[in-house]
Structures are given as structure tokens and as C-alpha cells.
Design a protein around this motif. Structure first.
Motif, mmCIF file in Angstrom:
data_model
loop_
_atom_site.group_PDB
_atom_site.id
_atom_site.type_symbol
_atom_site.label_atom_id
_atom_site.label_comp_id
_atom_site.label_asym_id
_atom_site.label_seq_id
_atom_site.Cartn_x
_atom_site.Cartn_y
_atom_site.Cartn_z
ATOM 1 N N CYS A 54 83.195 2.015 31.467
ATOM 2 C CA CYS A 54 84.221 1.019 31.112
ATOM 3 C C CYS A 54 84.014 -0.320 31.797
ATOM 4 C CB CYS A 54 85.608 1.555 31.451
ATOM 5 S SG CYS A 54 86.011 3.008 30.487
ATOM 6 N N SER A 55 83.417 -0.329 32.987
ATOM 7 C CA SER A 55 83.199 -1.614 33.649
ATOM 8 C C SER A 55 81.989 -2.271 32.999
ATOM 9 C CB SER A 55 82.986 -1.435 35.149
ATOM 10 O OG SER A 55 81.816 -0.726 35.411
ATOM 11 N N GLY A 56 82.169 -3.452 32.526
ATOM 12 C CA GLY A 56 81.084 -4.168 31.866
ATOM 13 C C GLY A 56 80.915 -3.806 30.404
ATOM 14 N N CYS A 57 81.744 -2.936 29.883
ATOM 15 C CA CYS A 57 81.667 -2.556 28.473
ATOM 16 C C CYS A 57 82.133 -3.720 27.614
ATOM 17 C CB CYS A 57 82.534 -1.330 28.217
ATOM 18 S SG CYS A 57 82.615 -0.870 26.479
ATOM 19 N N PRO A 58 81.431 -4.000 26.521
ATOM 20 C CA PRO A 58 81.854 -5.095 25.653
ATOM 21 C C PRO A 58 83.282 -4.932 25.122
ATOM 22 C CG PRO A 58 79.661 -4.326 25.048
ATOM 23 C CD PRO A 58 80.191 -3.379 26.085
ATOM 24 N N SER A 59 83.748 -3.690 24.990
ATOM 25 C CA SER A 59 85.093 -3.488 24.438
ATOM 26 C C SER A 59 86.152 -3.235 25.504
ATOM 27 C CB SER A 59 85.078 -2.326 23.436
ATOM 28 O OG SER A 59 84.675 -1.137 24.066
ATOM 29 N N SER A 60 85.818 -3.436 26.797
ATOM 30 C CA SER A 60 86.784 -3.139 27.857
ATOM 31 C C SER A 60 88.005 -4.054 27.803
ATOM 32 C CB SER A 60 86.134 -3.204 29.236
ATOM 33 O OG SER A 60 85.715 -4.505 29.547
ATOM 34 N N THR A 61 87.818 -5.315 27.444
ATOM 35 C CA THR A 61 88.955 -6.224 27.338
ATOM 36 C C THR A 61 89.879 -5.769 26.214
ATOM 37 O OG1 THR A 61 87.646 -8.054 28.179
ATOM 38 C CG2 THR A 61 89.655 -8.628 27.002
ATOM 39 N N ALA A 62 89.312 -5.364 25.093
ATOM 40 C CA ALA A 62 90.133 -4.875 23.982
ATOM 41 C C ALA A 62 90.846 -3.590 24.372
ATOM 42 C CB ALA A 62 89.264 -4.649 22.747
ATOM 43 N N THR A 63 90.162 -2.715 25.108
ATOM 44 C CA THR A 63 90.790 -1.477 25.566
ATOM 45 C C THR A 63 91.987 -1.790 26.448
ATOM 46 O OG1 THR A 63 88.698 -0.271 25.483
ATOM 47 C CG2 THR A 63 90.416 0.651 26.886
ATOM 48 N N LEU A 64 91.803 -2.712 27.400
ATOM 49 C CA LEU A 64 92.900 -3.082 28.297
ATOM 50 C C LEU A 64 94.052 -3.734 27.532
ATOM 51 C CD1 LEU A 64 91.362 -4.611 31.554
ATOM 52 C CD2 LEU A 64 92.814 -2.600 31.372
ATOM 53 N N LYS A 65 93.729 -4.727 26.727
ATOM 54 C CA LYS A 65 94.764 -5.527 26.088
ATOM 55 C C LYS A 65 95.437 -4.821 24.913
ATOM 56 C CE LYS A 65 95.206 -9.283 28.273
ATOM 57 N NZ LYS A 65 96.389 -9.368 29.118
ATOM 58 N N HIS A 66 94.671 -4.220 24.050
ATOM 59 C CA HIS A 66 95.253 -3.670 22.833
ATOM 60 C C HIS A 66 95.615 -2.196 22.960
ATOM 61 C CE1 HIS A 66 94.382 -7.438 20.968
ATOM 62 N NE2 HIS A 66 93.107 -7.332 21.273
ATOM 63 N N GLY A 67 94.877 -1.466 23.754
ATOM 64 C CA GLY A 67 95.164 -0.052 23.902
ATOM 65 C C GLY A 67 96.131 0.237 25.027
ATOM 66 N N GLU A 116 97.604 -1.823 27.323
ATOM 67 C CA GLU A 116 98.764 -2.699 27.425
ATOM 68 C C GLU A 116 99.829 -2.312 26.398
ATOM 69 O OE1 GLU A 116 98.566 -7.108 28.360
ATOM 70 O OE2 GLU A 116 99.090 -7.171 26.216
ATOM 71 N N SER A 117 99.421 -2.033 25.169
ATOM 72 C CA SER A 117 100.385 -1.640 24.134
ATOM 73 C C SER A 117 101.096 -0.351 24.499
ATOM 74 C CB SER A 117 99.672 -1.468 22.789
ATOM 75 O OG SER A 117 99.117 -2.682 22.370
ATOM 76 N N LEU A 118 100.346 0.616 25.001
ATOM 77 C CA LEU A 118 100.932 1.899 25.403
ATOM 78 C C LEU A 118 101.956 1.703 26.513
ATOM 79 C CD1 LEU A 118 100.635 5.163 25.328
ATOM 80 C CD2 LEU A 118 99.289 4.768 27.381
ATOM 81 N N LEU A 119 101.558 0.984 27.556
ATOM 82 C CA LEU A 119 102.455 0.789 28.693
ATOM 83 C C LEU A 119 103.700 -0.011 28.305
ATOM 84 C CD1 LEU A 119 99.958 0.201 31.647
ATOM 85 C CD2 LEU A 119 101.212 2.284 31.068
ATOM 86 N N LYS A 120 103.522 -1.055 27.499
ATOM 87 C CA LYS A 120 104.668 -1.853 27.062
ATOM 88 C C LYS A 120 105.643 -1.003 26.243
ATOM 89 C CE LYS A 120 102.968 -6.594 26.650
ATOM 90 N NZ LYS A 120 102.568 -7.612 25.648
ATOM 91 N N VAL A 128 106.898 -3.714 31.713
ATOM 92 C CA VAL A 128 105.501 -4.168 31.700
ATOM 93 C C VAL A 128 105.372 -5.285 30.662
ATOM 94 C CG1 VAL A 128 103.112 -3.541 31.169
ATOM 95 C CG2 VAL A 128 104.562 -1.962 32.458
ATOM 96 N N THR A 129 104.845 -6.434 31.114
ATOM 97 C CA THR A 129 104.642 -7.572 30.219
ATOM 98 C C THR A 129 103.164 -7.833 29.930
ATOM 99 O OG1 THR A 129 104.658 -9.121 32.084
ATOM 100 C CG2 THR A 129 106.762 -8.713 30.969
ATOM 101 N N GLU A 130 102.287 -7.325 30.815
ATOM 102 C CA GLU A 130 100.863 -7.603 30.663
ATOM 103 C C GLU A 130 100.057 -6.611 31.499
ATOM 104 O OE1 GLU A 130 97.758 -11.348 31.372
ATOM 105 O OE2 GLU A 130 99.852 -11.566 31.948
ATOM 106 N N VAL A 131 98.792 -6.391 31.077
ATOM 107 C CA VAL A 131 97.848 -5.586 31.840
ATOM 108 C C VAL A 131 96.635 -6.451 32.105
ATOM 109 C CG1 VAL A 131 96.333 -3.571 31.820
ATOM 110 C CG2 VAL A 131 98.640 -3.390 30.904
ATOM 111 N N ARG A 132 96.188 -6.475 33.343
ATOM 112 C CA ARG A 132 95.017 -7.279 33.731
ATOM 113 C C ARG A 132 94.011 -6.421 34.487
ATOM 114 N NH1 ARG A 132 97.884 -12.545 36.422
ATOM 115 N NH2 ARG A 132 99.058 -13.191 34.571
ATOM 116 N N ALA A 133 92.746 -6.799 34.370
ATOM 117 C CA ALA A 133 91.686 -6.157 35.137
ATOM 118 C C ALA A 133 91.764 -6.637 36.575
ATOM 119 C CB ALA A 133 90.320 -6.478 34.560
ATOM 120 N N ALA A 134 91.618 -5.708 37.499
ATOM 121 C CA ALA A 134 91.657 -6.062 38.929
ATOM 122 C C ALA A 134 90.252 -6.252 39.442
ATOM 123 C CB ALA A 134 92.355 -4.976 39.717
#
Length: 191
Positions: free
Chosen positions: A160-173, A175-179, A185-191
Motif C-alpha cells: 500500500c505504501s507507494g501504490c499508485p491507487s493508495s490515495t484513492a484507497t484512502l480518500k474514496h474507500g 474515508e467514505s467508510l469512516l465518515k 470524521v471529516t477527512e482521512v490523511r496519510a501520516a
């Protein structure tokens, strides 16, 4: 012994399944040869030169190679090291090390406000029961790092680190689940 190999969404990472338990619980990620010194297996994999990350999961080892390296060259060498390790039943970690325990990086831990304890518990439960198993299927892991002012901070590891789809996983997958389940929860960010 037969070690199954699976591709991951990250083309630089392959997931190797030895058909036996690798870690009894949790995961352990190594991102440098220095970190790998506590594990003979991780050390051997880094000694190949093109390896940039090794992630031990409960039933897999995910290996990431450097940009420009080719799996056609690296895969036979990785398989040979893994076969030697599992056939010989060598220990995963050096004797006396607490390396088998996944310890978050203290310098990246955001710390949580005690007033948010119920929210944090909900977030951690969702990550543990819904997110981590899915991410592990792709040869990765995700670590909770903190919750502050509506923002959840997560660290991606393995495939997952460095994966081309990791941003989409965080933001769309994620983040949507947690919200959906945790309205705070308003946002999910990579640490």
C-alpha cells in the motif's frame, strides 16, 4: 514446499504466501537494511540490493523492489531466500528481540485527545475489522496514527505504501467508510 505468489495493486510489490503462519499476530514492516537487522529473513531479502521494503503479515511476506528493478530478475532470488527460511524453520526474529511486536513510530504518533476516546475506539474498531483485512489481501497494512479535529491519520505499509491507487484507497474507500459510520470524521490523511 510450494510458495504461492500474488500480484498486488502496487506493481513494485509481490505478495508471497508460504502456506504457513508467518506472524502469530499483527504485522511488521522493514523499510531499510538497518531496521531489518532484527530479522534474519528480512536481512537476507534486503541483501539482494533491489529490495526497498519487507512486510510480514500473518500468512504472507510482501516484498517491494526499487524503481527500475524488474521482478523477472528479483523473484527467483526472493523465492530462494523464502524457501530456505521456511524449509529450515529458522526463527523470523533474532533471539531476544521484541521485533515481532508491531510498534508505531513514536515520532509520527499524533496522540489523541482523551475527550475523543469513544470516537477513536470506533475508528480503531472499523480499521481493525473492515479495513486491515482488505488491505492485507493486497499485501499491505494500515496503521492508525491519530485523530485530531475530525481528521484521521493513517500510515500505509507494504504494497500500500507507494501504490499508485493508495490515495484513492484512502480518500474514496477508507474515508467514505469512516465518515459513514463515524460522523465526527471529516477527512482521512496519510501520516
Amino acid at each position: 514446499m510450494f510458495i504461492e505468489t500474488e500480484t498486488t495493486p502496487n506493481p513494485a510489490t509481490l505478495k508471497f504466501l508460504p502456506g504457513e503462519r508467518v506472524m502469530t499476530s499483527g504485522t511488521r514492516s522493514f523499510t531499510s537494511p538497518e531496521e531489518a537487522e532484527v530479522s534474519p529473513l528480512a536481512q537476507a531479502l534486503f541483501s539482494l540490493g533491489d529490495v526497498t521494503e519487507v512486510l510480514f503479515g500473518q500468512e504472507f511476506v510482501a516484498v517491494t523492489i526499487a524503481p527500475g528493478a524488474q521482478w523477472a530478475d528479483a523473484k527467483p532470488q526472493v523465492l530462494a531466500i523464502l524457501l530456505d527460511h521456511f524449509v529450515s524453520q529458522a526463527p523470523l526474529f533474532a533471539a531476544g528481540s521484541a521485533a515481532g511486536i508491531m510498534v508505531p513510530d513514536e515520532d509520527e504518533d499524533f496522540g489523541d485527545d482523551p475527550a475523543d476516546a469513544d470516537i477513536v475506539d470506533q475508528i480503531k474498531d472499523l480499521i481493525e475489522t473492515r479495513v486491515r483485512p482488505a488491505v492485507a489481501n493486497d499485501g499491505g497494512d494500515i496503521i492508525y496514527k491519530g485523530f485530531r479535529e475530525g481528521v484521521v491519520y493513517l500510515k500505509m505499509q507494504g504494497a500500500c505504501s507507494g501504490c499508485p491507487s493508495s490515495t484513492a484507497t484512502l480518500k474514496h474507500g477508507i474515508e467514505s467508510l469512516l465518515k459513514h459510520y463515524v460522523p465526527e470524521v471529516t477527512e482521512v490523511r496519510a501520516a
